[in-house]
Design a protein around this motif. Structure first.
Motif, mmCIF file in Angstrom:
data_model
loop_
_atom_site.group_PDB
_atom_site.id
_atom_site.type_symbol
_atom_site.label_atom_id
_atom_site.label_comp_id
_atom_site.label_asym_id
_atom_site.label_seq_id
_atom_site.Cartn_x
_atom_site.Cartn_y
_atom_site.Cartn_z
ATOM 1 N N ALA A 1 -19.193 10.249 -13.311
ATOM 2 C CA ALA A 1 -17.755 10.244 -13.555
ATOM 3 C C ALA A 1 -16.978 10.588 -12.290
ATOM 4 O O ALA A 1 -15.936 9.996 -11.997
ATOM 5 C CB ALA A 1 -17.405 11.227 -14.672
ATOM 6 N N GLU A 2 -17.502 11.525 -11.501
ATOM 7 C CA GLU A 2 -16.840 11.903 -10.255
ATOM 8 C C GLU A 2 -16.856 10.737 -9.266
ATOM 9 O O GLU A 2 -15.829 10.413 -8.657
ATOM 10 C CB GLU A 2 -17.525 13.125 -9.653
ATOM 11 N N PHE A 3 -18.025 10.107 -9.106
ATOM 12 C CA PHE A 3 -18.121 8.959 -8.203
ATOM 13 C C PHE A 3 -17.219 7.820 -8.670
ATOM 14 O O PHE A 3 -16.549 7.169 -7.870
ATOM 15 C CB PHE A 3 -19.571 8.463 -8.128
ATOM 16 N N PHE A 4 -17.205 7.579 -9.990
ATOM 17 C CA PHE A 4 -16.388 6.494 -10.532
ATOM 18 C C PHE A 4 -14.905 6.741 -10.269
ATOM 19 O O PHE A 4 -14.164 5.834 -9.878
ATOM 20 C CB PHE A 4 -16.629 6.346 -12.033
ATOM 21 N N THR A 5 -14.453 7.959 -10.480
ATOM 22 C CA THR A 5 -13.043 8.285 -10.270
ATOM 23 C C THR A 5 -12.647 8.087 -8.808
ATOM 24 O O THR A 5 -11.562 7.564 -8.509
ATOM 25 C CB THR A 5 -12.757 9.735 -10.707
ATOM 26 N N LEU A 6 -13.524 8.490 -7.887
ATOM 27 C CA LEU A 6 -13.249 8.280 -6.463
ATOM 28 C C LEU A 6 -13.195 6.780 -6.154
ATOM 29 O O LEU A 6 -12.313 6.317 -5.431
ATOM 30 C CB LEU A 6 -14.324 8.962 -5.617
ATOM 31 N N GLY A 7 -14.146 6.026 -6.701
ATOM 32 C CA GLY A 7 -14.141 4.580 -6.487
ATOM 33 C C GLY A 7 -12.892 3.933 -7.034
ATOM 34 O O GLY A 7 -12.298 3.041 -6.402
ATOM 35 N N GLN A 8 -12.449 4.386 -8.202
ATOM 36 C CA GLN A 8 -11.245 3.830 -8.813
ATOM 37 C C GLN A 8 -10.010 4.142 -7.963
ATOM 38 O O GLN A 8 -9.109 3.309 -7.832
ATOM 39 C CB GLN A 8 -11.085 4.405 -10.220
ATOM 40 N N GLY A 9 -9.977 5.329 -7.367
ATOM 41 C CA GLY A 9 -8.865 5.672 -6.482
ATOM 42 C C GLY A 9 -8.793 4.756 -5.281
ATOM 43 O O GLY A 9 -7.727 4.266 -4.916
ATOM 44 N N TYR A 10 -9.948 4.512 -4.642
ATOM 45 C CA TYR A 10 -9.980 3.585 -3.507
ATOM 46 C C TYR A 10 -9.596 2.172 -3.946
ATOM 47 O O TYR A 10 -8.899 1.454 -3.223
ATOM 48 C CB TYR A 10 -11.383 3.563 -2.892
ATOM 49 N N TYR A 11 -10.056 1.782 -5.132
ATOM 50 C CA TYR A 11 -9.747 0.445 -5.645
ATOM 51 C C TYR A 11 -8.239 0.251 -5.765
ATOM 52 O O TYR A 11 -7.686 -0.780 -5.364
ATOM 53 C CB TYR A 11 -10.419 0.257 -7.009
ATOM 54 N N LYS A 12 -7.552 1.237 -6.308
ATOM 55 C CA LYS A 12 -6.107 1.124 -6.502
ATOM 56 C C LYS A 12 -5.345 1.141 -5.181
ATOM 57 O O LYS A 12 -4.189 0.722 -5.128
ATOM 58 C CB LYS A 12 -5.616 2.243 -7.429
ATOM 59 N N LEU A 13 -5.998 1.620 -4.123
ATOM 60 C CA LEU A 13 -5.393 1.597 -2.792
ATOM 61 C C LEU A 13 -5.824 0.355 -2.002
ATOM 62 O O LEU A 13 -5.550 0.253 -0.807
ATOM 63 C CB LEU A 13 -5.774 2.859 -2.017
ATOM 64 N N PHE A 14 -6.506 -0.591 -2.673
ATOM 65 C CA PHE A 14 -6.991 -1.825 -2.035
ATOM 66 C C PHE A 14 -8.021 -1.549 -0.942
ATOM 67 O O PHE A 14 -8.199 -2.373 -0.041
ATOM 68 C CB PHE A 14 -5.836 -2.653 -1.453
ATOM 69 N N MET A 15 -8.690 -0.421 -1.001
ATOM 70 C CA MET A 15 -9.725 -0.074 -0.020
ATOM 71 C C MET A 15 -11.079 -0.392 -0.670
ATOM 72 O O MET A 15 -11.819 0.478 -1.120
ATOM 73 C CB MET A 15 -9.607 1.400 0.383
ATOM 74 N N PHE A 16 -11.399 -1.700 -0.697
ATOM 75 C CA PHE A 16 -12.477 -2.178 -1.554
ATOM 76 C C PHE A 16 -13.877 -1.860 -1.023
ATOM 77 O O PHE A 16 -14.803 -1.685 -1.813
ATOM 78 C CB PHE A 16 -12.311 -3.676 -1.810
ATOM 79 N N HIS A 17 -14.054 -1.796 0.280
ATOM 80 C CA HIS A 17 -15.363 -1.411 0.812
ATOM 81 C C HIS A 17 -15.710 0.015 0.391
ATOM 82 O O HIS A 17 -16.849 0.298 -0.024
ATOM 83 C CB HIS A 17 -15.376 -1.533 2.335
ATOM 84 N N GLU A 18 -14.731 0.907 0.483
ATOM 85 C CA GLU A 18 -14.960 2.287 0.077
ATOM 86 C C GLU A 18 -15.168 2.381 -1.440
ATOM 87 O O GLU A 18 -16.021 3.130 -1.920
ATOM 88 C CB GLU A 18 -13.793 3.181 0.493
ATOM 89 N N GLN B 1 0.823 -1.202 0.000
ATOM 90 C CA GLN B 1 0.000 0.000 0.000
ATOM 91 C C GLN B 1 0.862 1.259 0.000
ATOM 92 O O GLN B 1 0.573 2.235 -0.705
ATOM 93 C CB GLN B 1 -0.908 0.013 1.228
ATOM 94 N N LEU B 2 1.942 1.228 0.800
ATOM 95 C CA LEU B 2 2.841 2.374 0.855
ATOM 96 C C LEU B 2 3.482 2.626 -0.510
ATOM 97 O O LEU B 2 3.632 3.779 -0.937
ATOM 98 C CB LEU B 2 3.927 2.130 1.906
ATOM 99 N N GLY B 3 3.848 1.549 -1.206
ATOM 100 C CA GLY B 3 4.424 1.696 -2.545
ATOM 101 C C GLY B 3 3.450 2.345 -3.514
ATOM 102 O O GLY B 3 3.841 3.187 -4.333
ATOM 103 N N LEU B 4 2.169 1.966 -3.423
ATOM 104 C CA LEU B 4 1.156 2.581 -4.278
ATOM 105 C C LEU B 4 0.977 4.058 -3.953
ATOM 106 O O LEU B 4 0.822 4.890 -4.856
ATOM 107 C CB LEU B 4 -0.175 1.845 -4.109
ATOM 108 N N LEU B 5 0.995 4.376 -2.658
ATOM 109 C CA LEU B 5 0.894 5.788 -2.269
ATOM 110 C C LEU B 5 2.072 6.586 -2.810
ATOM 111 O O LEU B 5 1.901 7.701 -3.314
ATOM 112 C CB LEU B 5 0.849 5.901 -0.748
ATOM 113 N N LYS B 6 3.274 6.028 -2.702
ATOM 114 C CA LYS B 6 4.476 6.718 -3.193
ATOM 115 C C LYS B 6 4.394 6.908 -4.712
ATOM 116 O O LYS B 6 4.729 7.985 -5.222
ATOM 117 C CB LYS B 6 5.719 5.892 -2.839
ATOM 118 N N LYS B 7 3.923 5.878 -5.399
ATOM 119 C CA LYS B 7 3.788 5.975 -6.855
ATOM 120 C C LYS B 7 2.783 7.052 -7.237
ATOM 121 O O LYS B 7 3.010 7.853 -8.149
ATOM 122 C CB LYS B 7 3.343 4.620 -7.419
ATOM 123 N N ALA B 8 1.651 7.095 -6.513
ATOM 124 C CA ALA B 8 0.636 8.120 -6.784
ATOM 125 C C ALA B 8 1.179 9.513 -6.499
ATOM 126 O O ALA B 8 0.957 10.459 -7.264
ATOM 127 C CB ALA B 8 -0.610 7.856 -5.944
#
Length: 251
Positions: free
Chosen positions: A119-136, A34-41
């Motif tokens: 589109a706004e909701f989808f983008t937020l969902g995609q951000g959480y998805y890439k952070l492995f925060m799947f419930h959000e 997760q930290l690596g993904l945050l650093k990449k972002a």
């Protein structure tokens, strides 16, 4: 939108810091990922910001060489042809997102049909998805689907998110609809492959293998299905399955 993104990134980092010292080795590996993904972002945001600042500075120097342009009269909301073309281009870029394996969502056929709110909701969902925060992620993808219930792009991400959450029935429902409604071969392959994984988890191996083969036939370049079929045949008691999630989250 950016304020919310940074709030999520800070919240995730705080959670990693809080858990890391007291976590077992397996959990530390997940936290480090997760930290690596945050650093990449973070690196990506900084790089894009620097590019923007450089372009903005160049234009401001150019702008000084021209006299101030007169302010045009109000047009009553009418859009010139050039302005309309620019708006369409911006909408294309905003709606393309990070679709599977570098394919643009436009090729998936329904990205431009998303409303601004979806589109706004989808983008937020995609951000959480890439952070492995799947419930959000699931929460925001459902909000996006409420705005655009016919979007196959949203169905795809909802299906993948529910696979991560092991909500097999819900994932099955989304992927069944996806394979029936999309004309995009790669999305069909992802759907058939995920349906095969669900059947394998339920120990319906023969049916799972048929679905994996169907995924391969639809889109031979997607090789996860072949690996899964081999796993079902060679080690059915210790399944190791790939359901295509990395096709979305590794971009």
């Amino acid at each position: 939108m950016f304020q919310h993104l940074f709030a999520v990134m800070n919240e995730t980092l705080d959670q990693i810091v809080q858990e890391y010292a007291s976590s077992p080795p397996e959990r530390r590996v997940q936290l480090e990922e997760q930290l690596g993904l945050l650093k990449k972002a973070s690196d990506s945001l900084i790089e894009q910001w620097l590019v923007f600042e450089e372009k903005l500075s160049e234009f401001q120097h150019l702008q000084q060489a021209f006299p101030a342009a007169p302010v045009p009269p109000a047009s009553g909301g009418c859009q010139t042809e050039a302005a309309a073309e620019l708006a369409y281009s911006d909408k294309q870029q905003a709606a393309a997102f990070d679709a599977p394996s570098g394919e643009t969502a436009l090729e998936g056929g329904d990205a431009l049909s998303l409303t601004d709110q979806a589109a706004e909701f989808f983008t937020l969902g995609q951000g959480y998805y890439k952070l492995f925060m799947f419930h959000e992620a699931d929460r925001f993808f459902h909000k996006a689907q409420h705005e655009c219930p016919e979007s196959n792009l949203i169905r795809l991400y909802l299906g993948m998110t529910n696979m991560h959450l092991q909500n097999w029935n819900e994932a099955h429902r989304h992927f069944q609809m996806l394979v029936a409604l999309t004309d995009f071969p790669k999305w069909q392959a992802l759907g058939y492959n995920a349906l095969g994984c669900i059947q394998a988890v339920r120990r319906n191996m023969e049916y799972a293998e048929k679905l994996f083969m169907k995924a391969y036939e639809v889109y031979p370049e997607f090789t996860d299905s072949l690996y899964n079929m081999k796993s079902c045949k060679e080690s059915p008691q210790q399944l190791s399955l790939f359901f295509g999630s990395t096709e979305l989250c590794c971009l």
